[in-house]
Write a protein that holds these residues in place. Structure first.
Motif, PDB file in Angstrom:
ATOM      1  N   GLU A 113       1.575   9.424  -5.917  1.00  0.00           N
ATOM      2  CA  GLU A 113       2.172  10.711  -6.043  1.00  0.00           C
ATOM      3  C   GLU A 113       2.967  11.140  -7.080  1.00  0.00           C
ATOM      4  O   GLU A 113       3.187  12.110  -7.822  1.00  0.00           O
ATOM      5  CB  GLU A 113       3.035  10.763  -4.614  1.00  0.00           C
ATOM      6  N   SER A 167       0.907  -1.288   0.066  1.00  0.00           N
ATOM      7  CA  SER A 167       0.187  -0.075   0.004  1.00  0.00           C
ATOM      8  C   SER A 167       0.932   1.107   0.031  1.00  0.00           C
ATOM      9  O   SER A 167       0.582   2.174  -0.651  1.00  0.00           O
ATOM     10  CB  SER A 167      -1.108  -0.144   1.458  1.00  0.00           C
ATOM     11  N   GLU A 168       2.004   1.215   0.845  1.00  0.00           N
ATOM     12  CA  GLU A 168       2.838   2.439   0.820  1.00  0.00           C
ATOM     13  C   GLU A 168       3.684   2.595  -0.793  1.00  0.00           C
ATOM     14  O   GLU A 168       3.648   3.558  -1.019  1.00  0.00           O
ATOM     15  CB  GLU A 168       3.692   2.236   1.637  1.00  0.00           C
ATOM     16  N   GLU A 186       2.134   1.695  -3.321  1.00  0.00           N
ATOM     17  CA  GLU A 186       1.171   2.367  -4.456  1.00  0.00           C
ATOM     18  C   GLU A 186       0.664   3.872  -4.174  1.00  0.00           C
ATOM     19  O   GLU A 186       0.656   4.465  -4.839  1.00  0.00           O
ATOM     20  CB  GLU A 186      -0.191   1.515  -4.218  1.00  0.00           C
ATOM     21  N   ARG A 187       0.990   4.231  -2.682  1.00  0.00           N
ATOM     22  CA  ARG A 187       0.950   5.502  -2.292  1.00  0.00           C
ATOM     23  C   ARG A 187       1.950   6.240  -3.121  1.00  0.00           C
ATOM     24  O   ARG A 187       1.666   7.328  -3.665  1.00  0.00           O
ATOM     25  CB  ARG A 187       1.073   5.636  -0.832  1.00  0.00           C
ATOM     26  N   HIS A 239      -5.800   2.205 -10.799  1.00  0.00           N
ATOM     27  CA  HIS A 239      -4.722   2.778 -10.682  1.00  0.00           C
ATOM     28  C   HIS A 239      -3.572   2.463 -11.899  1.00  0.00           C
ATOM     29  O   HIS A 239      -2.918   3.657 -12.651  1.00  0.00           O
ATOM     30  CB  HIS A 239      -3.877   2.526  -9.501  1.00  0.00           C
TER      31      HIS A 239
END
Length: 380
Positions: free
Chosen positions: A20, A12-13, A15-16, A90
């Motif tokens: 960005e 998840s990090e 993907e974050r 995404h």
């Protein structure tokens, strides 16, 4: 299970971070359109002052400034709608933005291909895909960029003074060199992605190892719940919390547990402790259970009412009785609870003393739940 959750958190990090970068990727496309428009305006002014414009100024501005900028702005709008769409995944958004940047470069190159310096503009969309670490994305973007450049060179003559590569040996040579350069640039990007993915894999492995080590340091081996080391850390966080959160601390003791060990042996006792740990995990979805030592356990509730705390304790008592019955134990094994409230400024020793005092009162009866008197007063 905890390891799977940790992997999901790391992914998840990632993907974050990709999200960005996607925003930055899109902003770079917008920046390229704005920068190109400004350069086109400057070039138009310079050529006009030098008397190099052979057509009317209005036609020149229409053809070399307005048409490309309107086309590029249309592509930017498509990209903006794609990024803000709730229906697109995404990864799909990443592909759309990457290919739109290639399309923008295609427009710029087609309009201004008489300038040799514009030949390398297609390295930009390829470069921006490297951060995603996706071989297929970079390959497709590079392929589309090369095909767009080839199509423009062979079939689009936007500027009348542009030589076709078939008619100009020098332009043909420049074209071949630029294609070779793009291929070499693509190969370098693939190598960078390879090493970046390797580095990320190592980082992920180290993070998992760190997580496992932390689990060993903070988890009780027998019951798989938090141990005393984790309890000390929780107490420290509780003492440092200045948000006004309400904490209720519960001490737990298994009644007649020594009799169980003396009758059935420590192996049976360990089994009961292990199963009791599972009971605590099931009932403490909104709290933190700990093994204090031996057959003593504790729970920290945060921002929960006293009624919810008592209901949780009663649920633990009932589940424990069912577990004892399933194990065919004749001993009167029950669970007693001592409940105390944490007040800001109170030390860990004091909250333990208060909860232990309530637990002592409960154990005189057994299978009971007692509340430290200051918490009773707080509720009345």
């Amino acid at each position: 299970m905890d390891e799977e959750i940790n992997i999901i958190e790391i992914q998840s990090e990632y993907e974050r971070i990709d999200g960005e970068w996607l925003i930055l990727h899109f902003k770079a496309s917008v920046g390229l359109v704005i920068f190109t428009f400004l350069i086109e305006c400057i070039i138009s002014g310079v050529l006009y002052n030098l008397g190099e414009i052979n057509t009317s100024i209005s036609f020149y501005i229409m053809k070399y400034v307005l048409v490309p900028v309107v086309t590029n702005v249309s592509l930017i709008i498509i990209g903006y709608l794609a990024i803000n769409s709730s229906r697109l995944k995404h990864n799909v958004k990443i592909y759309i933005v990457s290919l739109l940047l290639s399309a923008i470069c295609f427009i710029v190159f087609s309009v201004h291909s008489i300038f040799i310096s514009v030949y390398m503009i297609f390295t930009i969309p390829i470069l921006f895909t490297v951060v995603y670490g996706d071989y297929i994305l970079t390959t497709i973007t590079a392929l589309c960029s090369i095909l767009a450049k080839t199509f423009s060179e062979c079939f689009i003559i936007w500027n009348p003074i542009k030589f076709n590569i078939i008619d100009s040996h020098m332009r043909l040579i420049n074209f071949i060199i630029s294609i070779c350069f793009l291929l070499a640039f693509y190969a370098v990007c693939i190598v960078v992605i390879y090493f970046e993915r390797g580095k990320n894999a190592v980082s992920l492995q180290r993070e998992l190892e760190r997580f496992k080590l932390q689990q060993r340091l903070h988890n009780d081996e027998l019951t798989s719940i938090n141990n005393r080391t984790a309890l000390r850390k929780a107490f420290q966080s509780m003492e440092e919390d200045i948000s006004g959160s309400v904490y209720i601390f519960v001490m737990i003791d298994i009644d007649n547990f020594k009799l169980l060990n003396d009758t059935w042996g420590h192996a049976k006792g360990d089994l009961i402790l292990s199963e009791f740990g599972e009971i605590l995990k099931i009932n403490c979805a909104n709290a933190m259970p700990f093994r204090f030592g031996g057959d003593e356990f504790c729970i920290i509730f945060k921002n929960q009412t006293l009624n919810i705390v008592i209901e949780t304790c009663e649920s633990i008592q009932n589940d424990f009785k069912e577990m004892v019955a399933d194990n065919n134990l004749n001993e009167q094994l029950t669970v007693s609870f001592g409940i105390a409230r944490y007040s800001h400024g109170m030390t860990a020793t004091q909250i333990l003393k208060n909860a232990d005092s309530a637990l002592y009162s409960a154990k005189t009866i057994k299978d009971a739940i007692h509340i430290y008197e200051d918490l009773v007063e707080c509720q009345t």
